[in-house]
Design an enzyme around this catalytic site. Structure first.
Site, PDB file in Angstrom:
ATOM      1  N   CYS A 391       1.065  -1.180   0.063  1.00  0.00           N
ATOM      2  CA  CYS A 391       0.077  -0.169  -0.024  1.00  0.00           C
ATOM      3  C   CYS A 391       0.798   1.347   0.090  1.00  0.00           C
ATOM      4  O   CYS A 391       1.345   1.637  -0.957  1.00  0.00           O
ATOM      5  CB  CYS A 391      -0.931   0.096   1.290  1.00  0.00           C
ATOM      6  SG  CYS A 391      -2.346   0.618   0.818  1.00  0.00           S
ATOM      7  N   HIS A 515      -3.802  -4.882   0.281  1.00  0.00           N
ATOM      8  CA  HIS A 515      -3.106  -5.383   1.491  1.00  0.00           C
ATOM      9  C   HIS A 515      -3.414  -7.061   1.204  1.00  0.00           C
ATOM     10  O   HIS A 515      -4.262  -7.741   1.891  1.00  0.00           O
ATOM     11  CB  HIS A 515      -3.809  -4.833   2.570  1.00  0.00           C
ATOM     12  CG  HIS A 515      -3.663  -3.437   2.844  1.00  0.00           C
ATOM     13  ND1 HIS A 515      -2.354  -3.220   3.621  1.00  0.00           N
ATOM     14  CD2 HIS A 515      -4.211  -2.465   2.348  1.00  0.00           C
ATOM     15  CE1 HIS A 515      -2.460  -1.695   4.076  1.00  0.00           C
ATOM     16  NE2 HIS A 515      -3.324  -1.232   3.182  1.00  0.00           N
ATOM     17  N   GLU A 517      -1.827  -9.093   3.142  1.00  0.00           N
ATOM     18  CA  GLU A 517      -1.977  -9.779   4.251  1.00  0.00           C
ATOM     19  C   GLU A 517      -3.123 -10.025   5.359  1.00  0.00           C
ATOM     20  O   GLU A 517      -3.281 -10.983   5.870  1.00  0.00           O
ATOM     21  CB  GLU A 517      -0.902  -8.664   5.458  1.00  0.00           C
ATOM     22  CG  GLU A 517      -1.532  -7.590   5.876  1.00  0.00           C
ATOM     23  CD  GLU A 517      -1.146  -6.324   4.708  1.00  0.00           C
ATOM     24  OE1 GLU A 517      -1.176  -5.148   5.513  1.00  0.00           O
ATOM     25  OE2 GLU A 517      -1.012  -6.632   3.725  1.00  0.00           O
TER      26      GLU A 517
END
Length: 566
Positions: A391, A515, A517
């Site tokens: 990001c 993102h 994750e």
């Protein structure tokens, strides 16, 4: 419903509800205890979901500073929620929605809007029954279509802001069949100076719970070690529950071992018997065992990854830490995360990166630390160190390349420098007229189209991916042509929006506007993180070194920033 047809579970039995409260102090691990219980019930063949209750007045977690509340976790539907929902998604391997996070702000806002619309015309709107009824409605709607719903009440019993929720749970239990409700209370069992496990904090905490009209069915004691048999008996005696309903949850090496620990204690079997589901559950020999296999796999050495951020707090980057762990499970290495304060790198302290095998530049908000993040990108690019930018990290990689390769002096993001002569990162067009901060970014799952024969295609194995976003700024379309025919290319796009960048002739250099994750799970590691760890191992000749986790620096956040990522 159970996934196996031979469990003979009768859906007409309706939902089962597990309410998890905490006492003595916050941060004991209620969420991990609840998620671990859910993991074991899922292994036994039942569909499990979870609800996190946050008693704060914020409508959602989107405007909170990570130093106060940890990372803002983003759901597929764009909900900005408490990080505990990330644990539930990872442990239960499910996608949750904004409806699974109940906040005081959300509840009160809804009730007040109904009052203004005249829905309560003629009535006095009160905490009881209007707020408590709304809480109960939200729980039931979130649980719909599943066998077991686990509801974690944030904070500590006795907190004034949590009282309406505990009253709602008391009413809830009164309205449901007794065998469909289970109350779990998680408390601290400390040691005295002479090494004795002390039960008095638990006794006082349960006394507080009972004064509200709730009686715990299960007590889970958080302690450095397992509870002694005498400790369990004493808790049972003074808290009026069977001794077999007192369970240990001792400290373990990794949170992913907690399900194994509470399974060893027999918590899952006790819950199944309480609900009358023991006969409907899969036989123990047929229950899913992949979790144990994943989290207990022997590791062959360790790798060292620098996380270049500005928040000296693991919770602020929890999903990144967990994603690296998931990649380590897959590759068979321990991943040691070294926190490097971005502010120091701007002053030329790049020696902090010399001892690591890879670099991650995470998301963030505000000007502080951005120059250090740009320096970290430059170091990784020039020294062939495997790199992953997330990001804001993706955006700073664009800025670094524009400055140091394309020669655009003082290039920057318009967010950080409104006067920059080269705003290679600019605000999203749909954000021009946005004034409110909460819930107004580009949020949630969006599809990215991936170019074939690229690193992105190699790691995702497909020409598209769907990942979660949280940003207001993007690569400025006016500069697209400047990057054509450059070694740094945009290999993933969403219409006219750049989503993935990579660098040719580099061991691993990847940046994502999204993102990744947030979608990583044990057994299903995020492709960008897996690619990073694999590249680190490849660069070390196929074997990892031994290492020790440590912090490479410290930082004190005095900013008043709220949004966490871009």
């Amino acid at each position: 419903m159970p996934t196996e047809p031979d469990t003979h579970y009768d859906p007409s039995l309706g939902n089962k509800f597990i309410f998890v409260t905490g006492g003595v102090m916050s941060g004991l691990g209620k969420g991990i205890t609840a998620a671990s219980t859910g993991r074991l019930l899922k292994n036994a063949g039942f569909d499990v979901t979870a609800v996190k209750i946050d008693p704060y007045l914020n409508v959602d977690a989107g405007t909170m500073n990570p130093y106060q509340h940890g990372e803002v976790y983003v759901l597929e539907d764009g909900g900005e929620v408490d990080l505990d929902l990330g644990n539930y998604e990872r442990f239960l391997d499910i996608d949750m929605t904004s409806d699974h996070n109940i906040t005081t702000g959300k509840t009160y806002q809804h009730v007040i809007e109904k009052e203004r619309a005249g829905d309560y015309l003629g009535k006095t709107v009160q905490i009881i029954p209007h707020i408590t009824d709304d809480i109960k409605r939200r729980i039931r709607e979130a649980a719909e279509g599943t066998d077991v719903c686990i509801i974690e009440v944030g904070g500590t019993v006795g907190d004034i802001e949590g009282m309406p929720y505990l009253e709602a749970l008391r009413q809830f239990a009164h309205e449901e069949d007794e065998e469909d409700i289970l109350f779990t209370h998680v408390t601290l069992v400390p040691y005295s100076k002479n090494g004795e496990q002390k039960t008095k904090p638990t006794q006082h905490s349960v006394k507080e719970v009972r004064s509200i009209g709730l009686q715990p069915d299960v007590i889970v004691g958080r302690c450095e070690d397992k509870l002694d048999p005498e400790t369990k008996e004493k808790i049972a005696l003074f808290c009026d529950i069977p001794t077999e309903a007192v369970f240990s949850n001792p400290d373990v090496e990794d949170v992913y071992h907690v399900p194994l620990m509470v399974e060893e204690e027999g918590l899952d079997q006790y819950v199944l018997e309480h609900f009358g589901l023991a006969e409907e559950a899969l036989p123990e020999g047929e229950r899913a065992n992949d979790w144990r296999e994943i989290v207990t796999t022997e590791k062959d050495g360790a790798v060292d990854i620098a996380l270049v951020g500005k928040y000296d707090l693991t919770d602020a980057y929890m999903s990144i830490h967990e994603s690296l762990k998931h990649a380590g499970f897959e590759v068979g290495v321990d991943v040691n995360v070294h926190w490097v304060p971005a502010g120091e790198l701007a002053d030329g302290h790049e020696d902090q990166l010399e001892s690591v095998d890879g670099v991650i530049v995470p998301g963030g908000f505000g000007m502080r630390g951005t120059e250090g993040k740009i320096e970290a990108v430059r170091y990784a690019r020039e020294n062939d160190v495997p790199f992953l930018g997330l990001c804001l990290g993706f955006q700073m990689a664009v800025v670094e390349y524009a400055r140091n390769v394309l020669g655009y002096e003082n290039a920057h993001s318009a967010e950080m420098d409104e006067e920059t002569p080269h705003p290679v990162i600019d605000i999203l067009p749909e954000q021009y007229e946005v004034e409110d901060m909460g819930g107004t970014m580009r949020l949630g799952g969006h599809t990215t189209v991936i170019e074939p024969e690229t690193l992105a295609y190699e790691i995702y194995g497909d020409t598209s991916c769907s990942e979660r976003h949280r940003h207001r700024y993007e690569v400025n379309p006016e500069y697209f042509e400047d990057f054509e025919d450059e070694p740094l290319t945009f290999s993933g796009t969403a219409g006219n929006r750049m989503e993935i960048l990579e660098l040719e002739n580099h061991p691993y250099f990847l940046g994502t506007q999204f993102h990744p994750e947030y979608t990583s799970r044990p057994g299903q590691p995020s492709p960008p993180f897996l690619g990073l760890v694999e590249a680190v191992v490849d660069e070390s000749g196929g074997s990892a070194s031994t290492g020790t986790e440590h912090d490479a620096g410290s930082d004190t956040d005095t900013d008043t920033e709220t949004e966490v990522t871009h």
